[in-house]
Design a protein around this motif. Structure first.
Motif, mmCIF file in Angstrom:
data_model
loop_
_atom_site.group_PDB
_atom_site.id
_atom_site.type_symbol
_atom_site.label_atom_id
_atom_site.label_comp_id
_atom_site.label_asym_id
_atom_site.label_seq_id
_atom_site.Cartn_x
_atom_site.Cartn_y
_atom_site.Cartn_z
ATOM 1 N N CYS A 1 8.723 7.456 9.692
ATOM 2 C CA CYS A 1 8.450 6.083 9.246
ATOM 3 C C CYS A 1 9.487 5.630 8.210
ATOM 4 O O CYS A 1 9.746 4.435 8.065
ATOM 5 C CB CYS A 1 7.062 5.990 8.621
ATOM 6 N N TYR B 1 5.658 12.871 10.262
ATOM 7 C CA TYR B 1 5.266 11.480 10.507
ATOM 8 C C TYR B 1 5.826 10.541 9.419
ATOM 9 O O TYR B 1 6.395 9.479 9.712
ATOM 10 C CB TYR B 1 3.733 11.368 10.584
ATOM 11 N N GLY C 1 6.695 -3.080 12.509
ATOM 12 C CA GLY C 1 6.481 -2.092 11.455
ATOM 13 C C GLY C 1 6.163 -2.801 10.157
ATOM 14 O O GLY C 1 6.558 -3.974 9.983
ATOM 15 N N VAL C 2 5.477 -2.108 9.251
ATOM 16 C CA VAL C 2 5.108 -2.772 7.993
ATOM 17 C C VAL C 2 6.301 -2.979 7.048
ATOM 18 O O VAL C 2 6.152 -3.601 5.997
ATOM 19 C CB VAL C 2 3.953 -2.050 7.240
ATOM 20 N N GLU D 1 5.299 7.521 0.572
ATOM 21 C CA GLU D 1 4.310 7.630 1.662
ATOM 22 C C GLU D 1 3.486 8.905 1.512
ATOM 23 O O GLU D 1 2.279 8.917 1.749
ATOM 24 C CB GLU D 1 5.018 7.646 3.014
ATOM 25 N N ASN E 1 -3.742 8.228 6.047
ATOM 26 C CA ASN E 1 -3.121 8.925 7.180
ATOM 27 C C ASN E 1 -3.538 10.400 7.211
ATOM 28 O O ASN E 1 -3.760 10.961 8.283
ATOM 29 C CB ASN E 1 -1.595 8.797 7.100
ATOM 30 N N PHE F 1 -4.128 -0.705 12.306
ATOM 31 C CA PHE F 1 -3.238 0.391 12.684
ATOM 32 C C PHE F 1 -3.641 1.721 12.067
ATOM 33 O O PHE F 1 -3.290 2.779 12.557
ATOM 34 C CB PHE F 1 -1.784 0.053 12.309
ATOM 35 N N LYS G 1 7.707 4.727 15.945
ATOM 36 C CA LYS G 1 6.734 5.255 16.929
ATOM 37 C C LYS G 1 7.253 5.087 18.356
ATOM 38 O O LYS G 1 6.922 5.862 19.252
ATOM 39 C CB LYS G 1 5.381 4.557 16.751
ATOM 40 N N TYR H 1 -0.278 -3.803 16.940
ATOM 41 C CA TYR H 1 -1.603 -3.464 16.412
ATOM 42 C C TYR H 1 -2.658 -4.379 17.037
ATOM 43 O O TYR H 1 -2.607 -4.698 18.221
ATOM 44 C CB TYR H 1 -1.653 -3.575 14.879
ATOM 45 N N ASN I 1 -1.327 4.539 14.052
ATOM 46 C CA ASN I 1 -0.948 5.718 13.262
ATOM 47 C C ASN I 1 -1.470 7.021 13.855
ATOM 48 O O ASN I 1 -0.732 8.010 13.963
ATOM 49 C CB ASN I 1 -1.432 5.568 11.825
ATOM 50 N N GLN J 1 9.601 1.922 9.577
ATOM 51 C CA GLN J 1 8.160 2.197 9.630
ATOM 52 C C GLN J 1 7.676 2.427 11.065
ATOM 53 O O GLN J 1 8.220 3.251 11.749
ATOM 54 C CB GLN J 1 7.393 1.080 8.902
ATOM 55 N N SER J 2 6.717 1.633 11.521
ATOM 56 C CA SER J 2 6.102 1.943 12.816
ATOM 57 C C SER J 2 7.007 1.694 14.019
ATOM 58 O O SER J 2 6.648 2.077 15.134
ATOM 59 C CB SER J 2 4.813 1.137 12.997
ATOM 60 N N TYR K 1 0.837 -1.211 0.000
ATOM 61 C CA TYR K 1 0.000 0.000 0.000
ATOM 62 C C TYR K 1 0.871 1.261 0.000
ATOM 63 O O TYR K 1 0.398 2.362 -0.270
ATOM 64 C CB TYR K 1 -0.997 -0.019 1.168
ATOM 65 N N ILE K 2 2.179 1.081 0.334
ATOM 66 C CA ILE K 2 3.161 2.140 0.101
ATOM 67 C C ILE K 2 4.047 1.572 -1.020
ATOM 68 O O ILE K 2 4.832 0.645 -0.775
ATOM 69 C CB ILE K 2 4.005 2.417 1.363
HETATM 70 N N1 GLU Z 1 4.157 4.558 7.401
HETATM 71 C C1 GLU Z 1 3.202 3.521 7.661
HETATM 72 C C2 GLU Z 1 1.818 4.101 7.620
HETATM 73 O O1 GLU Z 1 1.633 5.132 8.167
HETATM 74 C C3 GLU Z 1 3.506 2.897 9.002
HETATM 75 C C4 GLU Z 1 2.596 1.776 9.285
HETATM 76 C C5 GLU Z 1 3.231 0.672 10.074
HETATM 77 O O2 GLU Z 1 4.418 0.383 10.021
HETATM 78 O O3 GLU Z 1 2.444 0.068 10.771
HETATM 79 O O4 GLU Z 1 0.917 3.572 7.052
#
Ligand code: GLU
Length: 307
Positions: A195, A191, A260-261, A160, A167, A97, A69, A243, A116, A65-66, A29-30
């Motif tokens: 990531c 953000y 993270g994804v 992203e 997001n 998420f 966070k 998640y 997120n 990625q996540s 999705y990215i």
């Molecule tokens: N950059 C990703 C997003 O915001 C991070 C999601 C993830 O790693 O869970 O969709």
């Protein structure tokens, strides 16, 4: 367990699980994340006395990625203390998420800082606290690892930004409830940059040592969080770090962790070690399939978990 025995277990497990490289599906999705070779597999176990076992792609950089966070949350918690809980909760979300509907029902207060929406509220706080929060975040990672080469990936960041509709929706929804104070554009850019940070399993295992070490960075001897804040951060990671799979992960693996994804999972066994896996193939929830399977067997065979 002595260092040699731990080393032998980790290397043995790595050999066994290598047969399952490529399990799961790389995030697409990215679009920039879809370019990653699904066959990568790296593992690092880093004990508090400083013994490191590194296997496979332990030094290959990947999109954290996540997992980022965890570091932005730490900066906000260290800087603002308990006041952050007025704007973000500490409950498992039970939803994806990047889910929107719970945020609408709960008046723009995200369930926790590791989904997120919660991470974007934390980003909003850091934008208010620092003139250049991204530089501050990178400097923080440099201090945690002793490695000044850590940076972010422009290509992933742009991807992203371009495909960040969901997001953006979360951020605008929170803004409409008054829980985002800075311009949404600025929050999203910060953000997405966080990531897009690239790190290796080895760097992440070093960077998360403070969570195993009562909040102190073993490299500098400086306190990042108090022991109480560290306990709370680890508790949050256990209950919300994967998640809507956090319960199943606690059940199967039994350690605080953040996924993270990009396919990374960073886990902590307080007082003992940090353990990081990277395998880009994800399960349907968005967590690394091989990473979870490996970690389950790691805590089973070593008998190391928090329970
Ligand atoms: N950059 C990703 C997003 O915001 C991070 C999601 C993830 O790693 O869970 O969709």
């Amino acid at each position: 367990m002595c260092a040699e025995a731990l080393d032998a277990v980790v290397r043995g497990l790595y050999g066994e699980f290598s047969a399952f490289r490529g399990t799961g599906k790389v995030a697409d999705y990215i679009p920039a994340l879809a370019e990653v070779d699904p066959g990568h597999f790296g593992v690092v176990v880093h004990t508090l006395p400083g013994h490191v076992t590194a296997c496979g792609d332990a030094d290959v950089l990947f999109s954290i990625q996540s997992i980022s966070k965890l570091f932005t949350f730490t900066m906000a918690f260290a800087g603002r203390g308990e006041s952050i809980w007025k704007r973000v909760g500490k409950e498992p979300s039970g939803t994806a998420f990047n889910s929107l509907y719970q945020l609408e029902a709960e008046a723009g207060i995200p369930r926790n800082p590791f989904i997120n929406a919660g991470a974007m509220v934390i980003s909003d706080m850091l934008l208010a606290d620092y003139p250049d929060p991204m530089a501050e975040l990178l400097a923080f990672l440099h201090r945690l690892t002793g490695d000044e080469s850590i940076g972010y990936d422009q290509h992933v960041y742009q991807s992203e930004l371009e495909y960040g509709m969901r997001n953006a929706s979360l951020a605008y929804l929170m803004k409409s409830f008054g829980n985002v104070q800075n311009p949404v554009d600025e929050v999203l850019r910060f953000y997405f940059k966080q990531c897009s940070i690239r790190m290796s399993c080895r760097q992440l295992a070093q960077a998360t040592q403070f969570l195993a070490n009562q909040g102190m960075n073993p490299l500098t001897g400086r306190a990042i969080l108090t022991p109480s804040q560290t306990k709370r951060t680890n508790a949050l990671l256990l209950t919300t770090g994967l998640y809507n799979e956090a319960g199943d992960f606690a059940f199967r693996v039994g350690i605080p962790a953040k996924s993270g994804v990009g396919g990374g999972i960073a886990g902590i066994i307080p007082g003992q070690l940090s353990v990081v896996t990277w395998a880009p193939g994800l399960n349907t929830i968005g967590n690394s399939q091989l990473g979870i399977d490996f970690l389950e067997e790691f805590t089973t065979r070593t008998g190391l978990s928090i329970f």
